[in-house]
Design an enzyme around this catalytic site. Sequence first.
Site, short mmCIF file in Angstrom:
data_model
loop_
_atom_site.label_atom_id
_atom_site.label_comp_id
_atom_site.label_asym_id
_atom_site.label_seq_id
_atom_site.Cartn_x
_atom_site.Cartn_y
_atom_site.Cartn_z
N SER A 58 40.27 78.47 71.90
CA SER A 58 40.69 78.99 73.20
C SER A 58 40.07 78.14 74.30
CB SER A 58 40.21 80.44 73.37
OG SER A 58 38.81 80.45 73.56
N LYS A 59 40.37 78.53 75.53
CA LYS A 59 39.89 77.78 76.70
C LYS A 59 38.39 77.58 76.67
CE LYS A 59 43.12 78.13 80.48
NZ LYS A 59 43.78 79.22 81.18
N ARG A 60 37.72 78.54 76.09
CA ARG A 60 36.27 78.47 75.98
C ARG A 60 35.81 77.16 75.35
NH1 ARG A 60 33.84 81.17 72.29
NH2 ARG A 60 35.80 81.91 71.39
#
Length: 469
Positions: free
Chosen positions: A249-251
């Site tokens: 994910s963006k994380r």
Amino acid sequence: MSTSTSNVIRTRFAPSPTGYLHLGGARTALFSWAFARHHQGTFVLRIEDTDLERSTPEAVQGILDGMQWLGLDADEGPFYQMQRMDRYREVIAQLLKDGHAYYCYSSPEEVEAMRETARAQGLKPRYDGTWRPEAGKELPAIPADRKPVVRFKSPQSGATSWDDMVKGRISFDNTELDDLVIARPDGTPTYNFCVVVDDWDMAITHVIRGDDHVNNTPRQIVILQALGATLPEYGHVPMILGPDGEKLSKRHGAVSIMDYDKDGYLPEAMINYLARLGWSHGDDELFTREQLVEWFDTRSLSKSASQWDPKKLNWVNAHYIKASDNADLAERVAPRIEALGGKTDGQDVPGIMGLLKDRAETLNQLAEGALLFCRPFEPASDELMAEVLTPEARVLLRDFAGKAVSLPQWNTENLAALIKQVLADHEVKMPKLAIPLRVAVTGQKQTPAVDAVLALVGRDKVLGRLAGL
Ligand code: GLU
């Protein structure tokens, strides 16, 4: 469009334009593309834009840009589902006519109550079949002013199975399949139904997609069967996990494929890395697009989730940078140098690339390295000058400059030979001359090989900066 009876392979990539083209999507597209190319088949691009609230034109453009950047050219499409509404309505009408679908007048509240009842009995929440027509069954009276949905009359016994190209045999008990809503009260078709009609009309022979769609597959198969369609083969690829084992994910940093362009990754490196992530050809880590096409098969797709590894991506990118032609790199990197405020006019950018490319992991690193040559000269700080340009160093520099004036040609070889000669004449080691030369000519203590740097900075500038000492 019509159903095809030929053996020609047809694959598709069918993204929903609700966000950027993410890594998982790009990899699915790549596998579908490579499979079609391997079999000299056809690769179709279909934009699944029926979710009006979440689909945006920017996302469509982002997907098209990403596909173009990766070089995943579609043979047909992009087709847009929103432009195919008449066709979906036509097939819904056909299914109603053939008795494979029926109008259901249960209100959303009633359906919720049915689900609740099933839950209370420890069963899977489901529609209870109130409006499902059966021989000898009397249907309730149609409520006034209520617009019906259309439900597909799903088989209620037996099983729906397929041999998944990735996961092997998968089977669902048909009792698990609800009578799927295929049209909403306003007549618009639902997601799974559009996919079915499209795969049928587009004569798709092989569906390769993320395994988050496994549960949709039996629902799609039973409708295809009712339509008398030839079933495609299905292959569900496991997802990509982040380096920490969590869903990517963006994380974990950049997730849009175009961010990797921005960050200085080459599309050929990205293709190589993405293909290897979840597919293998022996122990090969580096392969060209042509080799991928030649070798691609679905048997070598991994059954387990793959892990995103930024270090390995950098390693692959470094390989492609090193293997690139200097002129080609110069063309790609020049705009990045300009974006950092450098000037490439009148600079030997290919030469600079040749000097830097063995140690760069990204195009952005090349651009930063090139600033040494493409930015106005900034003399070293007084402290650095005092530290490095000792009286002893100045003697060496003056001797070097005096001899450099008469070099027949200003190139790396001649400069390397001259440096050697000065070192020998003064009986000193390399750093004694190289560091003062770097500081005097570039203002920096650390640079790539000093002979090559002097060659690229150019005769007049080097002599000018040395003369001022
Ligand atoms: N539109 C779906 C998605 O973006 C893919 C559907 C499919 O491949 O069947 O997840």
